[in-house]
Design a protein around this motif. Structure first.
Motif, PDB file in Angstrom:
ATOM      1  N   ILE A   1      -3.833 -12.958  -9.975  1.00 25.46           N
ATOM      2  CA  ILE A   1      -4.643 -12.440 -11.063  1.00 25.46           C
ATOM      3  C   ILE A   1      -4.777 -13.532 -12.138  1.00 25.46           C
TER       4      ILE A   1
ATOM      5  N   ALA B   1      -4.875 -19.283 -15.585  1.00 24.16           N
ATOM      6  CA  ALA B   1      -3.700 -18.679 -14.959  1.00 24.16           C
ATOM      7  C   ALA B   1      -2.555 -19.673 -15.149  1.00 24.16           C
TER       8      ALA B   1
ATOM      9  N   ARG C   1      -4.808 -10.876 -27.668  1.00 22.54           N
ATOM     10  CA  ARG C   1      -3.959 -10.057 -26.802  1.00 22.54           C
ATOM     11  C   ARG C   1      -4.304  -8.577 -26.974  1.00 22.54           C
TER      12      ARG C   1
ATOM     13  N   VAL D   1      -2.097 -22.961 -17.483  1.00 23.29           N
ATOM     14  CA  VAL D   1      -1.428 -23.058 -18.781  1.00 23.29           C
ATOM     15  C   VAL D   1       0.019 -22.584 -18.616  1.00 23.29           C
TER      16      VAL D   1
ATOM     17  N   VAL E   1       0.339 -18.120 -21.941  1.00 20.12           N
ATOM     18  CA  VAL E   1      -0.871 -17.296 -21.859  1.00 20.12           C
ATOM     19  C   VAL E   1      -1.585 -17.334 -23.214  1.00 20.12           C
TER      20      VAL E   1
END
Ligand SMILES: O=C(O)c1cccc(C(=O)CC[C@H]2O[C@@H](n3cnc4c(=O)[nH]cnc43)[C@H](O)[C@@H]2O)c1
Length: 244
Positions: free
Chosen positions: A84, A182, A212, A158, A161
């Motif tokens: 994902i 990702a 976020r 990275v 996140v």
């Protein structure tokens, strides 16, 4: 010509989706231990490995699996980093798929008064693994033939996140071709490159890159999309001929 593919995920839920999408049977014996306490799930044309979260863990795991295969005289013909990802707004919507045309370590470099400088410009190392067009194109075509929403583009790796708009805008500006971020692709690619094996990243978008917002994550939808994608590209992975 058929070749065996090593598909590397970060966590078991992603490996379950990948394995659930494979239509070829499990190999007799099923699972094989790999140094480092890892386990390979073995299928007719592919092995699936849970390699851990982040570029370092997954590079070590992928290296162990590639070395094992080489030592027993069954080297892989292709390595795929799958899982994902965060999708860049306007490029890769939730639930869609991203096929890499390049795998880039977006935070491998130095922060300077003039901004971020990648390792190449510092005079050592590399932060980019181009993906052969002979892989990206056929895999994207297989997703298109299956009617699965997808885009091709750079997948950033990275270690942290992205959690805010400013960072998302910085990354998008620095990498105009970026479709997703990702945490593992570059580690998988480094291990594959050490073995001279072509590499591709295939991601299903679970969240947007940016502020976020846990309520907006669609991890279940992304895992379903990953499973459908694997079914769609399975034969292409064993048959496509990478040529840059
Ligand atoms: O706590 C958070 O804010 C948060 C946001 C997104 C993802 C996470 C994870 O812990 C998942 C990391 C895991 O999944 C991949 N992934 C999924 N989305 C992203 C993302 O937006 N940026 C980077 N990695 C992502 C990643 O490859 C890891 O394996 C937490």
């Amino acid at each position: 010509m058929h070749r065996r593919t090593l598909i590397v995920t970060a966590v078991a839920a992603e490996a379950d989706s990948v394995a659930g999408g494979l239509t070829t049977p499990a190999r007799p014996g099923g699972e094989l231990p790999v140094p480092g306490g890892l386990v390979l799930r073995r299928y007719a044309n592919a092995d699936v490995l849970v390699g851990g979260v982040g570029p370092a863990a997954v590079a070590a795991a992928t290296g162990a699996a590639l070395t094992r295969a080489a030592l027993v005289g069954e080297p892989y013909g292709l390595v795929v980093s799958a899982g994902i990802a965060g999708g860049f707004p306007g490029r890769a919507p939730l639930g869609s798929l991203v096929v890499s045309d390049a795998i880039v370590a977006a935070d491998l470099g130095a922060d300077t008064a003039d901004g971020f400088v990648p390792v190449e410009e510092l005079g050592f190392g590399r932060s980019v693994h181009p993906v052969p067009a002979g892989l990206t194109g056929p895999v994207a075509a297989a997703l298109a033939a299956a009617g699965l929403p997808h885009t091709t583009g750079t997948v950033l790796t990275v270690s942290t996140v992205t959690g805010g708009a400013a960072r998302a805008e910085q990354l998008a500006a620095r990498h105009p071709g970026a479709a997703a971020e990702a945490m593992e692709g570059f580690g998988v690619a480094e291990a594959a490159a050490a073995h001279g094996t072509p590499v591709l990243e295939l991601r299903a978008v679970s969240n947007a890159v940016g502020p976020r917002d846990r309520a907006a994550w669609r991890i279940g939808d992304a895992l379903d999309a990953l499973r459908h994608a694997v079914t769609a590209v399975e034969s292409t992975l064993s048959e496509a001929r990478p040529c840059s």
